[in-house]
Design an enzyme around this catalytic site. Structure first.
Site: not given
Length: 391
Positions: A63, A160
């Site tokens: 990320d 995610t």
């Protein structure tokens, strides 16, 4: 004569504006290709889960690394003074005294990725980025959006949880100008080119694909789908290791499905119940005649499924109090629209990207369809059943 000149001038301005997005789209696609390569390398390693946010959702080295990488590329390509970015991650967790190992992993990943920039037709840094440089690149993504001007939205790893589990996830980048999405790029590294594989967990597909003979020119999974305002939606394969991105990189146009019979349609929705009401969506689908089982997919890969023609309906009805963020939808919306589909809220209104980081004024939920007939039926079904729902 003056009126004719004014009309010609206006037409010329429109043409310049539309063509002007070509460079933004080109850089955006290359940046997302790089980001997908970064994610694939991390997903095949042990450097995945790192921390949790306040809402307990996972955040990984990928990320932060993707956000830093894309931020740096956009700033270098268009000038740091000309780039504003609304993105999901901040540097709070990376700045803590006990996070030195985590920050070191992010800095290493970013430098390794940017060193390969020439492979993607971009310029690499002329020196190694320090931790301070990487933190600055991440923290530069602090725009709050708004109704005027130009800014990018970035979800560095959308889905995610899917990424951590080896399933579907996406890198989502969009350009918004005066409140309207004008460029959208979706990188979907695990998206299978065979529709039926979407029903299976990626790891299962990975095992089976090893047992299946493949031709050397086969394109089994992974793609970047992109569109610009006034153009059409396109898809190209991910760049494999040691290959160079040579435009147009085997790109081909994508169009939504022509199916408008609900009995033949496939609808997709988020995997997690906390993000959307499965029971309400199922009831709506059944009421309009949908009989296929829902396709539950992590991330904005759902938007890719509609644009590619692998599904016909996407519905999301969040629980009361949940606010949709612009980076979770901007890229997918323009891609579906330019592929011939329709995306609105449950009242039939366009999604509003002009009010900061949230999609304000959203009426009940989000509905994306391959065509207007299916879309109208879903809208009518929502109106008929909403009062009896618990949302």
């Amino acid at each position: 004569m003056e009126e004719e000149e004014e009309e010609e001038e206006e037409e010329g301005m429109v043409m310049v504006d539309v063509l002007g997005y070509l460079r933004e789209m080109d850089v955006g696609v290359r940046a997302v290709q790089m980001a997908c390569s970064l994610c694939q390398k991390l997903q095949s390693s042990s450097t995945l889960f790192s921390s949790s946010k306040d809402d307990n959702s996972p955040v990984t080295v990928a990320d932060w690394s993707v956000q830093a990488t894309v931020s740096w590329i956009l700033s270098e390509s268009f000038g740091i003074q000309n780039v504003a970015i609304v993105a999901e991650e901040d540097i709070d967790a990376l700045s803590k005294p006990n996070a030195s190992g985590l920050l070191e992993a992010v800095v290493k990943t970013v430098n390794e990725c940017l060193s390969e920039a020439p492979r993607f037709g971009l310029t690499a840094p002329n020196k190694i980025l320090l931790a301070s440089d990487v933190l600055e690149a991440i923290s530069r993504c602090n725009s709050t959006g708004g109704p005027t001007g130009r800014f990018w939205t970035l979800d560095p790893v959308d889905g995610t949880l899917g990424f951590v589990r080896g399933d579907q996830y996406a890198v989502a980048l969009a350009l918004i100008e005066d409140g309207e999405v004008v460029v959208g790029v979706l990188g979907c590294p695990n998206y299978p080119m065979r529709k039926e594989w979407l029903n299976y967990h990626h790891r299962y597909h990975r095992i089976i694909s090893k047992l299946t003979s493949q031709s050397s020119e086969s394109w089994n999974k992974g793609c970047v789908i992109y569109a610009r305002k006034g153009g059409q939606a396109w898809m190209q394969p991910l760049i494999t290791e040691n290959k160079k991105l040579e435009w147009p990189n085997s790109a081909r146009p994508v169009r939504v499905s022509t199916i408008d019979d609900p009995a033949l349609a496939t609808f997709c929705e988020p995997v997690e119940k906390s993000n959307s009401s499965h029971s309400f969506s199922a009831g709506l689908a059944y009421s309009v005649g949908v009989r296929n089982q829902p396709l539950r997919v992590y991330s904005m890969a759902k938007y890719a499924a509609i644009a590619r023609g692998d599904a016909e309906i996407f519905m999301k009805f969040a629980r009361a109090g949940y606010k949709e963020k612009i980076w979770d939808h901007a890229a997918g919306v323009i891609i579906i629209q330019e592929a011939g589909g329709v995306v609105t809220d449950a009242r039939g209104n366009p999604l509003d990207f002009s009010n900061g980081i949230y999609i304000e004024g959203l009426d009940r939920g989000i509905i994306a369809c391959a065509g207007s007939n299916l879309h109208s039926k879903i809208i009518q079904a929502v109106d008929a059943s909403w009062n009896s729902s618990s949302l």
